[in-house]
Motif scaffolding. Sequence first.
Motif, mmCIF file in Angstrom:
data_model
loop_
_atom_site.group_PDB
_atom_site.id
_atom_site.type_symbol
_atom_site.label_atom_id
_atom_site.label_comp_id
_atom_site.label_asym_id
_atom_site.label_seq_id
_atom_site.Cartn_x
_atom_site.Cartn_y
_atom_site.Cartn_z
ATOM 1 N N CYS A 65 -77.251 3.893 43.554
ATOM 2 C CA CYS A 65 -76.314 4.795 43.842
ATOM 3 C C CYS A 65 -74.850 4.318 43.177
ATOM 4 C CB CYS A 65 -76.064 4.847 45.264
ATOM 5 S SG CYS A 65 -76.308 6.556 46.009
ATOM 6 N N GLN A 66 -74.875 3.473 42.304
ATOM 7 C CA GLN A 66 -73.722 3.176 41.320
ATOM 8 C C GLN A 66 -73.409 4.313 40.485
ATOM 9 O OE1 GLN A 66 -70.733 1.745 40.816
ATOM 10 N NE2 GLN A 66 -71.643 -0.168 41.174
ATOM 11 N N LYS A 67 -72.126 4.314 40.260
ATOM 12 C CA LYS A 67 -71.826 5.458 39.282
ATOM 13 C C LYS A 67 -72.306 5.382 37.811
ATOM 14 C CE LYS A 67 -67.556 6.647 42.088
ATOM 15 N NZ LYS A 67 -66.194 6.269 42.077
ATOM 16 N N SER A 109 -78.248 5.558 39.340
ATOM 17 C CA SER A 109 -77.305 6.427 39.879
ATOM 18 C C SER A 109 -77.826 7.390 40.983
ATOM 19 C CB SER A 109 -76.174 7.323 38.990
ATOM 20 O OG SER A 109 -76.690 8.280 38.364
ATOM 21 N N ILE A 110 -78.954 7.926 40.934
ATOM 22 C CA ILE A 110 -79.436 8.590 41.907
ATOM 23 C C ILE A 110 -80.555 7.990 42.743
ATOM 24 C CG2 ILE A 110 -79.005 10.690 40.561
ATOM 25 C CD1 ILE A 110 -82.295 10.590 39.788
ATOM 26 N N CYS A 113 -80.008 6.754 47.064
ATOM 27 C CA CYS A 113 -78.764 7.590 47.686
ATOM 28 C C CYS A 113 -79.068 8.390 48.882
ATOM 29 C CB CYS A 113 -78.069 8.130 46.566
ATOM 30 S SG CYS A 113 -77.257 7.432 45.255
#
Length: 114
Positions: A65-67, A109-110, A113
């Motif tokens: 979930c990191q940008k 990033s996904i 999440c």
Amino acid sequence: MTFLYPRVGLAVLLSLLISACSDQTSTMATPSHLTAAKAKAIQLCAGCHGPQGIGTAPFNPNLACQKKVYMVKQLNDYRNGSRTSHLPMANIAKMLSEDEVDSISEWYSITGCP
């Protein structure tokens, strides 16, 4: 017999709804570049950052979930030598192509999440 027909209708309706939901999820499959990114991330990153992007030790950062833009920048900084704080990361980042940096960053990033 009048009770049978509403139940049959309800059963048919429920089966249609269930099949519609399962059809919808199958069309939302992971794009191939993210499937390849996941495989590469598991191969190179999972030892320290976990298979789902959760660090395997307290000092290993979570990537889940990191940008994406942040991860791309950090990996590129390791690749070009402007970030030298962790030699193993620099060596791993140098093994990645620009496209792999982008797709692995997108995958993390996904991943995981809410």
